[in-house]
Design an enzyme around this catalytic site. Sequence first.
Site, PDB file in Angstrom:
ATOM      1  N   SER A 161       0.797  -1.214   0.000  1.00 47.07           N
ATOM      2  CA  SER A 161       0.000   0.000   0.000  1.00 47.07           C
ATOM      3  C   SER A 161       0.837   1.274   0.000  1.00 47.07           C
ATOM      4  O   SER A 161       1.522   1.555  -0.961  1.00 47.07           O
ATOM      5  CB  SER A 161      -0.977  -0.045   1.171  1.00 47.07           C
ATOM      6  N   LYS A 173      -0.988  -4.252  -3.012  1.00 47.18           N
ATOM      7  CA  LYS A 173      -2.269  -3.657  -2.634  1.00 47.18           C
ATOM      8  C   LYS A 173      -2.298  -2.224  -3.128  1.00 47.18           C
ATOM      9  O   LYS A 173      -1.557  -1.371  -2.641  1.00 47.18           O
ATOM     10  CB  LYS A 173      -2.500  -3.665  -1.122  1.00 47.18           C
TER      11      LYS A 173
END
Length: 446
Positions: A378, A403
């Site tokens: 992320s 992600k």
Amino acid sequence: MNIFLCNCSSPSPPPITLSHHKTPIPTTANLPHKTLIHALTAGALSIGLLVSPPSSIALDSPSVQTTPSASSEYCREDETEEKSAETAPELATNDAIVEEAWQIVNDSFLDTGARRWSPQTWMQKKEDILGSSIQTRSRAHDIIRRMLASLGDTYTRFLSPPEFSKMARYDMTGIGINLREVSDDNGGVKLKVLGLILDGPAHTAGVRQGDELLYVNGVDVRGKSAFEVSSLLQGPNETFVSVMVKHGKCGPVQSIKVQRQLVARTPVFYRLEQIENGSSSVGYVRLKEFNALARKDLATALKRLQDNGASYFVLDLRDNRGGLVQAGIEIAKLFLNKGETVIYTVGKDPQYQKNILAESAPLFTAPVIVLVNNNTASASEIVATALHDNCRAVLVGERTFGKALIQSVFELPDGSGVVVTIGKYVTPNHMDINGNGVEPDFQKIP
């Protein structure tokens, strides 16, 4: 305004890494959506916090000084609407809580691959769920869980009230407010308090949801970015900051003294190491997560290492599963030239079609090695790819987790919440890393 730690190595869905959102439209019973988001604005991210309704505000706090303003019928109408909004959450029924969760998904959810969502099927689900009265709160929560699970999105999920309250550690201001940049009547930018941490420092002192922030410690903040002003609000724990706000569209204006209350701990660890031949030094910095202190503490660490002779940096993002993506974006900008792309974002709403750029010259120009592994996710992947794609760093280690989705966290009237996927991001080289990850340049440091 509206982000968190990703447990990417386990089957359980990770908390959020990036939250973006616009203020949702009120639903049944005029219950205001309360959100924890990072909304993309023109060139900056607004600051994400836990948002609560403006109820139980300590207007009689001794730290509040009121400056009366001329009243009008228009202002009185605004005040009436505010009071109605304050009391609405206390009257929220189980049915209304479920319907608000449904409406949040309807307004904001982006199907990024499951292909289970459509406006027609989602409308039918509402009719099926609300066909009969929901008798208990636990039953309402169970319905919301099943409703979100039907979307087939790992990251869209329900948060119990205790789980939602933990989001406070991502307060970017240190006083528990969520700022958002909005356009004023003259085409400029002003900052509004989109939400408050319930019973947080600002809420207790008398700041209201919807207030316009005018001054911080005597500094005029009109026209400044949300991130810049959040930096002005930050300071050592338990110290005070003075803010001047305007309630509503026509006052009154209040000068409020707020005690800072930082929940976050520093995620930065660093040391200076000598190269084997002794000719130069390397600054090693480990960043554990992207919380409210990440950008400031990382910049401090890099500056100290640089001043002590570091000729290049090793930025260790291994096992860093994310956090505030806004912090990740601001950290990437520390190394990028003005005009270089940090990340692209795409979403259901046009406001999430953004190309986020570095706005100024880099603070650090020394070479960088970024360490990554399969738990690098992320916000960490944003930093890694921003530096890599702009030729500012090489990546070393293992393929990253992959992600690249954007979530917002929304508070429901009873203190619970929902996490909803509302978009995704793409690297500067237009690579969609979601589900794929990023392959490093080297498996070992060259």
